[in-house]
Design a protein around this motif. Sequence first.
Motif, short mmCIF file in Angstrom:
data_model
loop_
_atom_site.label_atom_id
_atom_site.label_comp_id
_atom_site.label_asym_id
_atom_site.label_seq_id
_atom_site.Cartn_x
_atom_site.Cartn_y
_atom_site.Cartn_z
N ARG A 261 -28.37 -6.72 38.18
CA ARG A 261 -26.85 -6.70 38.63
C ARG A 261 -26.85 -6.61 40.02
O ARG A 261 -25.61 -6.79 40.60
N GLY A 262 -27.23 -7.47 40.91
CA GLY A 262 -26.68 -8.41 41.80
C GLY A 262 -26.98 -7.14 42.70
O GLY A 262 -27.82 -5.59 43.18
N VAL A 263 -26.28 -7.33 43.72
CA VAL A 263 -25.78 -6.00 45.55
C VAL A 263 -25.68 -5.42 44.47
O VAL A 263 -25.72 -3.97 45.11
N ASP A 264 -24.27 -5.63 43.86
CA ASP A 264 -24.23 -3.76 42.74
C ASP A 264 -24.85 -3.18 42.17
O ASP A 264 -24.78 -1.76 42.39
N GLY A 265 -26.55 -3.86 41.98
CA GLY A 265 -27.45 -2.66 41.95
C GLY A 265 -28.46 -1.58 42.77
O GLY A 265 -29.33 -1.22 41.98
N LEU A 266 -28.09 -1.89 44.18
CA LEU A 266 -28.87 -1.03 44.76
C LEU A 266 -28.18 -0.54 45.70
O LEU A 266 -27.39 -0.19 45.43
N PHE A 267 -29.33 1.04 45.60
CA PHE A 267 -29.35 2.00 45.88
C PHE A 267 -30.06 2.41 46.93
O PHE A 267 -30.83 2.77 45.98
#
Length: 307
Positions: A261-267
């Motif tokens: 998901r790219g940067v949207d997948g970073l939590f």
Amino acid sequence: MTENLHIAVLMGGWSAEREVSLSSGSGIAEALESLGHRVTRIDMGRDVAAKLTEARPDLVFNALHGSPGEDGSVQGMLDLMGLRYTHSGLATSVIAIDKVLTKQALVPHGIPMPGGRIVKSADVYEADPLARPYVLKPVNEGSSVGVAIVTDEGNYGNPIGRDVKGPWAEFDELLAEPYVRGRELTTAVLGDRALGVTELRPKSGWYDYDAKYTEGMTDHIFPADIPDEITQACLTIAVEAHRLLRCKGCSRADFRWDDERGVDGLFLLEVNTQPGMTPLSLVPEQARHTGMSYPELVQAIVEEALK
């Protein structure tokens, strides 16, 4: 460099992370002595205030992990005693040890964290609180203590069996979060700068307590082999979380990254205000890669505490 000081190293205690704290404290004490400081080692018991009063140190190096050394209790005691100490203060410690309070403090400022909600442990025997896969974890424990990943293929049952070992048997309430697939990343912050990004690849497939503290069970990849935008996002988020929570000294931000998901997948999962300082710990490792020796790291934390 600060003049030589009398420093009490507070370690041990009675949390689930006692052995890790003793290892951290021993290394810190030896480093301080190598730098010329006078050191008093204190394995924290219920008489800790009396021991500190007797020692009369210039500074307390807090090498405790978990409660009560990381949750504000010890910080409040040291504040009342008028003693200076390393790492974060009372309010920061209270918030950062509690995963729900941390979300409330950071998410409104745009820090990406998984959603989730508090559930009563007894209720998980009746039905899943979230769609599987999901994670159940204590609200205020560190070092992946008591974390369970509940999947369709897992051996917890559906619903979870009452006689099955897990955090529901140890804690009255748990935090349920959606499971973030992907990779485990971590970033140390010292003062106001991030030291880098490490990827953790546990050989068991899950970065639990044993994987963290047993030599050979986890590969540490530094610098992490990830896109530049993910590296930069980790560094930025870690420093911003450190600032928003008003951390002092060093902290460590732990992430999950869904690499599809790219940067949207970073939590961001949590901010650790008392990161480990053992031979296997991540903060000393990242500091070493930036050219800072273990004693230099310890001295930097001391100087942060004296500001």
